[in-house]
Design a protein around this motif. Structure first.
Motif, PDB file in Angstrom:
ATOM      1  N   GLN A  75      12.135  31.292  33.222  1.00  0.00           N
ATOM      2  CA  GLN A  75      11.900  32.113  34.414  1.00  0.00           C
ATOM      3  C   GLN A  75      10.464  32.633  34.433  1.00  0.00           C
ATOM      4  N   ALA A  76      10.025  33.189  33.315  1.00  0.00           N
ATOM      5  CA  ALA A  76       8.654  33.700  33.227  1.00  0.00           C
ATOM      6  C   ALA A  76       7.647  32.577  33.385  1.00  0.00           C
ATOM      7  N   ALA A  77       7.960  31.410  32.822  1.00  0.00           N
ATOM      8  CA  ALA A  77       7.054  30.269  32.944  1.00  0.00           C
ATOM      9  C   ALA A  77       6.904  29.848  34.401  1.00  0.00           C
ATOM     10  N   GLY A  78       8.026  29.778  35.097  1.00  0.00           N
ATOM     11  CA  GLY A  78       7.982  29.358  36.483  1.00  0.00           C
ATOM     12  C   GLY A  78       7.255  30.343  37.372  1.00  0.00           C
ATOM     13  N   ARG A  79       7.514  31.617  37.199  1.00  0.00           N
ATOM     14  CA  ARG A  79       6.926  32.635  38.069  1.00  0.00           C
ATOM     15  C   ARG A  79       5.448  32.877  37.800  1.00  0.00           C
ATOM     16  N   SER A  80       5.001  32.594  36.594  1.00  0.00           N
ATOM     17  CA  SER A  80       3.605  32.868  36.237  1.00  0.00           C
ATOM     18  C   SER A  80       2.671  31.705  36.561  1.00  0.00           C
ATOM     19  N   GLY A  81       3.241  30.582  36.978  1.00  0.00           N
ATOM     20  CA  GLY A  81       2.417  29.415  37.253  1.00  0.00           C
ATOM     21  C   GLY A  81       1.996  28.665  36.007  1.00  0.00           C
ATOM     22  N   ALA A  82       2.724  28.866  34.909  1.00  0.00           N
ATOM     23  CA  ALA A  82       2.405  28.150  33.668  1.00  0.00           C
ATOM     24  C   ALA A  82       2.612  26.652  33.856  1.00  0.00           C
ATOM     25  N   ASP A  83       1.972  25.879  33.000  1.00  0.00           N
ATOM     26  CA  ASP A  83       2.082  24.423  33.079  1.00  0.00           C
ATOM     27  C   ASP A  83       3.357  23.890  32.462  1.00  0.00           C
ATOM     28  N   GLY A  84       4.064  24.733  31.724  1.00  0.00           N
ATOM     29  CA  GLY A  84       5.285  24.255  31.113  1.00  0.00           C
ATOM     30  C   GLY A  84       5.915  25.290  30.208  1.00  0.00           C
ATOM     31  N   VAL A  85       6.911  24.821  29.464  1.00  0.00           N
ATOM     32  CA  VAL A  85       7.710  25.715  28.631  1.00  0.00           C
ATOM     33  C   VAL A  85       8.046  25.009  27.323  1.00  0.00           C
ATOM     34  N   HIS A  86       8.161  25.794  26.263  1.00  0.00           N
ATOM     35  CA  HIS A  86       8.598  25.287  24.957  1.00  0.00           C
ATOM     36  C   HIS A  86       9.973  25.885  24.685  1.00  0.00           C
ATOM     37  N   VAL A  87      10.986  25.035  24.574  1.00  0.00           N
ATOM     38  CA  VAL A  87      12.365  25.498  24.409  1.00  0.00           C
ATOM     39  C   VAL A  87      12.940  24.910  23.132  1.00  0.00           C
ATOM     40  N   ASP A  88      13.342  25.778  22.217  1.00  0.00           N
ATOM     41  CA  ASP A  88      13.927  25.307  20.960  1.00  0.00           C
ATOM     42  C   ASP A  88      15.221  26.037  20.613  1.00  0.00           C
ATOM     43  N   SER A  89      15.862  26.610  21.634  1.00  0.00           N
ATOM     44  CA  SER A  89      17.063  27.418  21.388  1.00  0.00           C
ATOM     45  C   SER A  89      18.315  26.564  21.203  1.00  0.00           C
ATOM     46  N   SER A  90      18.460  25.493  21.973  1.00  0.00           N
ATOM     47  CA  SER A  90      19.611  24.608  21.843  1.00  0.00           C
ATOM     48  C   SER A  90      19.345  23.321  22.606  1.00  0.00           C
ATOM     49  N   LEU A  91      20.110  22.282  22.292  1.00  0.00           N
ATOM     50  CA  LEU A  91      19.973  21.007  22.983  1.00  0.00           C
ATOM     51  C   LEU A  91      20.276  21.168  24.465  1.00  0.00           C
ATOM     52  N   GLY A 100      -9.352  24.725  30.617  1.00  0.00           N
ATOM     53  CA  GLY A 100      -9.058  23.293  30.584  1.00  0.00           C
ATOM     54  C   GLY A 100      -7.847  22.916  29.766  1.00  0.00           C
ATOM     55  N   ALA A 101      -7.029  23.895  29.396  1.00  0.00           N
ATOM     56  CA  ALA A 101      -5.844  23.631  28.586  1.00  0.00           C
ATOM     57  C   ALA A 101      -4.569  23.853  29.389  1.00  0.00           C
ATOM     58  N   ALA A 102      -3.476  23.328  28.871  1.00  0.00           N
ATOM     59  CA  ALA A 102      -2.164  23.565  29.468  1.00  0.00           C
ATOM     60  C   ALA A 102      -1.601  24.874  28.919  1.00  0.00           C
ATOM     61  N   ALA A 103      -1.106  25.721  29.812  1.00  0.00           N
ATOM     62  CA  ALA A 103      -0.501  26.993  29.420  1.00  0.00           C
ATOM     63  C   ALA A 103       1.010  26.831  29.341  1.00  0.00           C
ATOM     64  N   LEU A 104       1.567  27.072  28.157  1.00  0.00           N
ATOM     65  CA  LEU A 104       3.000  26.942  27.943  1.00  0.00           C
ATOM     66  C   LEU A 104       3.588  28.298  27.567  1.00  0.00           C
ATOM     67  N   VAL A 105       4.823  28.542  27.994  1.00  0.00           N
ATOM     68  CA  VAL A 105       5.516  29.791  27.679  1.00  0.00           C
ATOM     69  C   VAL A 105       6.688  29.479  26.760  1.00  0.00           C
ATOM     70  N   TYR A 106       6.863  30.300  25.740  1.00  0.00           N
ATOM     71  CA  TYR A 106       7.927  30.091  24.762  1.00  0.00           C
ATOM     72  C   TYR A 106       9.288  30.530  25.307  1.00  0.00           C
ATOM     73  N   ARG A 107      10.182  29.576  25.439  1.00  0.00           N
ATOM     74  CA  ARG A 107      11.608  29.740  25.756  1.00  0.00           C
ATOM     75  C   ARG A 107      11.933  30.264  27.149  1.00  0.00           C
ATOM     76  N   ASP A 108      11.144  31.163  27.701  1.00  0.00           N
ATOM     77  CA  ASP A 108      11.543  31.838  28.949  1.00  0.00           C
ATOM     78  C   ASP A 108      11.137  31.001  30.169  1.00  0.00           C
TER      79      ASP A 108
END
Length: 213
Positions: A72-88, A62-70
């Motif tokens: 491509q991996a987030a999109g291909r794995s069916g994750a609910d989103g991504v966390h990006v903190d590398s640059s604006l 019942g939670a959202a699955a997020l992938v750190y920075r990547d």
């Protein structure tokens, strides 16, 4: 739910099958809003392989699955989103690629101006706290002050990183952050992880958000 919710961050290194079993235990303990699959420095293939196993477990809980920075991996794995903190610029690209169907979060900034600039990109949340620092027993003062300031003034939800003990949740929940991030306090538990999550939820239930006049 009119109170802060848990935001789990995985250990930076793990055995995927072991972590999947621990996540199932965690969800048995109660409400968890998000799980961030945090694998800094790992190759896209390794992140994707892990995410393809972990994402279904997280979503079934019942939670959202997020992938750190990547992204491509987030999109291909069916994750609910991504966390990006590398640059604006990276955050802007992620927002363009993922929204409105998926979540984009960011954070890790030291300056208030930077946090506001990131929020202007349309991200779904701002994260206060440094994911790459060793956790202390208590939350960092900068995390507490940043989350308090943000929660009082801005509509974009915020996440505040707690320390590595359950006692720290009291102080972090008092900031009125929408989500409370926890890591070591869950994964380093000697007992059943579900009891830790249940205890954390009981603490957060005692800190409802202030009534809006």
């Amino acid at each position: 739910m009119n109170r802060p919710r848990l935001f789990l961050v995985t250990p930076p290194e793990f055995v995927t099958s072991d972590l999947a079993a621990k996540l199932e235990q965690a969800f048995a303990g109660g409400d968890i809003a998000c799980v961030l699959i945090y694998m800094p420095g790992a190759a896209t293939k390794d992140i994707q392989d892990a995410a393809q196993i972990l994402v279904p477990v997280i979503q079934e809980g019942g939670a959202a699955a997020l992938v750190y920075r990547d992204t491509q991996a987030a999109g291909r794995s069916g994750a609910d989103g991504v966390h990006v903190d590398s640059s604006l610029e990276d955050v802007k690209l992620a927002v363009e690629s993922f929204q409105p169907d998926r979540i984009v979060g960011t954070g890790g900034t030291k300056l208030k101006h930077d946090a506001m600039e990131l929020a202007e990109t349309g991200v779904d949340y701002i994260f206060f706290g440094k994911l790459d620092l060793d956790e202390r027993e208590k939350a960092h003062d900068r995390t507490l002050s940043g989350a308090t300031w943000w929660a009082e003034l801005f509509e974009t939800p915020c996440v505040a990183m707690a320390g590595n003990s359950l006692e720290t949740l009291e102080d972090v929940a008092a900031t009125s952050a929408d989500f409370i991030a926890v890591k070591d306090v869950v994964w380093n538990s000697d007992g059943d992880i579900s009891t830790v999550v249940a205890a954390a939820n009981r603490i957060l239930e005692e800190h409802p958000f202030p009534e809006v006049e």
